[in-house]
Scaffold this motif. Structure first.
Motif, PDB file in Angstrom:
ATOM      1  N   ASN A  11       0.916  -1.319  -0.134  1.00 58.86           N
ATOM      2  CA  ASN A  11      -0.155   0.000   0.005  1.00 58.86           C
ATOM      3  C   ASN A  11       0.870   1.186  -0.100  1.00 58.86           C
ATOM      4  O   ASN A  11       0.462   2.393  -0.678  1.00 58.86           O
ATOM      5  CB  ASN A  11      -0.890  -0.052   1.309  1.00 58.86           C
ATOM      6  N   ASP A  12       1.999   1.276   0.693  1.00 59.14           N
ATOM      7  CA  ASP A  12       2.738   2.567   1.133  1.00 59.14           C
ATOM      8  C   ASP A  12       3.901   2.516  -0.195  1.00 59.14           C
ATOM      9  O   ASP A  12       4.526   3.788  -0.082  1.00 59.14           O
ATOM     10  CB  ASP A  12       3.658   2.357   2.285  1.00 59.14           C
ATOM     11  N   THR A  13       4.008   1.775  -1.119  1.00 63.54           N
ATOM     12  CA  THR A  13       5.025   1.589  -1.962  1.00 63.54           C
ATOM     13  C   THR A  13       4.636   1.411  -3.571  1.00 63.54           C
ATOM     14  O   THR A  13       3.982   0.962  -3.695  1.00 63.54           O
ATOM     15  CB  THR A  13       6.341   0.848  -1.481  1.00 63.54           C
ATOM     16  N   SER A  30       6.193  11.732   0.862  1.00 59.36           N
ATOM     17  CA  SER A  30       6.808  12.615   0.166  1.00 59.36           C
ATOM     18  C   SER A  30       7.849  13.552   0.775  1.00 59.36           C
ATOM     19  O   SER A  30       8.528  14.333   0.312  1.00 59.36           O
ATOM     20  CB  SER A  30       5.681  13.858  -0.154  1.00 59.36           C
ATOM     21  N   ALA A  31       8.289  13.224   2.151  1.00 59.16           N
ATOM     22  CA  ALA A  31       9.031  13.769   3.050  1.00 59.16           C
ATOM     23  C   ALA A  31      10.628  13.607   2.506  1.00 59.16           C
ATOM     24  O   ALA A  31      11.203  14.700   2.209  1.00 59.16           O
ATOM     25  CB  ALA A  31       9.149  13.541   4.257  1.00 59.16           C
ATOM     26  N   VAL A  32      10.858  12.532   2.030  1.00 58.66           N
ATOM     27  CA  VAL A  32      12.314  12.436   1.388  1.00 58.66           C
ATOM     28  C   VAL A  32      12.269  11.051   0.537  1.00 58.66           C
ATOM     29  O   VAL A  32      11.547  10.337   0.552  1.00 58.66           O
ATOM     30  CB  VAL A  32      13.376  12.042   2.740  1.00 58.66           C
ATOM     31  N   PRO A  33      13.428  10.972  -0.377  1.00 64.78           N
ATOM     32  CA  PRO A  33      13.624   9.950  -1.090  1.00 64.78           C
ATOM     33  C   PRO A  33      13.718   8.561  -0.056  1.00 64.78           C
ATOM     34  O   PRO A  33      14.728   8.590   0.728  1.00 64.78           O
ATOM     35  CB  PRO A  33      14.787  10.041  -1.694  1.00 64.78           C
ATOM     36  N   TRP A  34      13.029   7.454  -0.307  1.00 62.27           N
ATOM     37  CA  TRP A  34      13.023   6.312   0.656  1.00 62.27           C
ATOM     38  C   TRP A  34      12.842   5.004  -0.332  1.00 62.27           C
ATOM     39  O   TRP A  34      11.610   4.887  -0.808  1.00 62.27           O
ATOM     40  CB  TRP A  34      11.952   6.768   1.552  1.00 62.27           C
ATOM     41  N   VAL A  35      13.926   4.127  -0.411  1.00 56.28           N
ATOM     42  CA  VAL A  35      14.033   2.854  -0.697  1.00 56.28           C
ATOM     43  C   VAL A  35      13.970   1.760   0.258  1.00 56.28           C
ATOM     44  O   VAL A  35      14.570   1.850   1.197  1.00 56.28           O
ATOM     45  CB  VAL A  35      14.900   2.844  -1.881  1.00 56.28           C
ATOM     46  N   GLN A 113       4.736  14.285   7.996  1.00 55.51           N
ATOM     47  CA  GLN A 113       3.007  14.585   7.920  1.00 55.51           C
ATOM     48  C   GLN A 113       2.488  13.333   7.235  1.00 55.51           C
ATOM     49  O   GLN A 113       1.124  13.470   7.313  1.00 55.51           O
ATOM     50  CB  GLN A 113       2.969  15.941   7.141  1.00 55.51           C
ATOM     51  N   GLY A 114       3.012  12.308   6.679  1.00 57.19           N
ATOM     52  CA  GLY A 114       2.381  11.284   6.188  1.00 57.19           C
ATOM     53  C   GLY A 114       1.735  11.418   4.920  1.00 57.19           C
ATOM     54  O   GLY A 114       0.791  10.753   4.546  1.00 57.19           O
ATOM     55  N   GLU A 115       2.303  12.529   4.204  1.00 58.46           N
ATOM     56  CA  GLU A 115       1.739  12.672   2.955  1.00 58.46           C
ATOM     57  C   GLU A 115       2.449  12.022   1.805  1.00 58.46           C
ATOM     58  O   GLU A 115       3.630  11.978   1.770  1.00 58.46           O
ATOM     59  CB  GLU A 115       1.796  14.287   2.797  1.00 58.46           C
ATOM     60  N   PHE A 116       1.674  11.385   1.044  1.00 62.61           N
ATOM     61  CA  PHE A 116       2.298  10.705  -0.419  1.00 62.61           C
ATOM     62  C   PHE A 116       2.256  11.549  -1.627  1.00 62.61           C
ATOM     63  O   PHE A 116       1.826  12.805  -1.447  1.00 62.61           O
ATOM     64  CB  PHE A 116       1.408   9.650  -0.569  1.00 62.61           C
TER      65      PHE A 116
END
Length: 142
Positions: A11-13, A30-35, A113-116
């Protein structure tokens, strides 16, 4: 038992692609690049449960992701983490951190903020990461 991605991770990726051992995922936050790297092994919770040869393969794949994040985003720091308290399936976060990001210098978990990203932004970042990872002979696109 066959490998299935945990529903929360799904769901999150967005799937970036596949290495021999892991599926590479781009977090939508949307906060940072995250793999996130997830070994494609059923019921796996801890990295040390992998045979030593697969632990070595994980390190090679993690290095490829880390180098890609550095090359693309020039972060101030890379954070790697494997908490698994909420999602027990083994997954290792590779997070590009910046002195001006929302949570710096603290941890990212619980401090965004948990924003996508919107779909266009997610796809643009996905393509940038795929392009760099595709230089590795180990990587194949989703």
């Amino acid at each position: 038992m066959s490998f299935e991605l945990h529903p929360q991770l799904a769901n999150d990726t967005t799937v970036i692609g596949h290495f021999p051992l892991c599926v590479a995922l781009l977090h939508k936050d949307s906060a940072v690049p995250w793999v996130i790297l997830v070994p494609k092994r059923a019921q796996l919770k801890e990295l040390h449960h992998l045979p030593m040869q697969e632990q070595h393969q994980f390190l090679l794949e993690s290095q490829a992701v880390s180098q890609a994040l550095e090359a693309i985003f020039q972060p101030d720091k890379l954070n790697l983490g494997a908490l698994g308290n909420m999602v027990p399936q083994l997954h290792i976060h590779h997070i590009a951190r910046f002195k001006n990001d929302i949570a710096w210098p603290g941890p990212l978990w619980g401090n965004t903020q948990g924003e996508f990203r919107d779909e266009a932004e997610q796809q643009a970042m996905l393509i940038r990461i795929q392009n760099v990872l595709s230089l590795s002979s180990m990587f194949s696109k989703a």
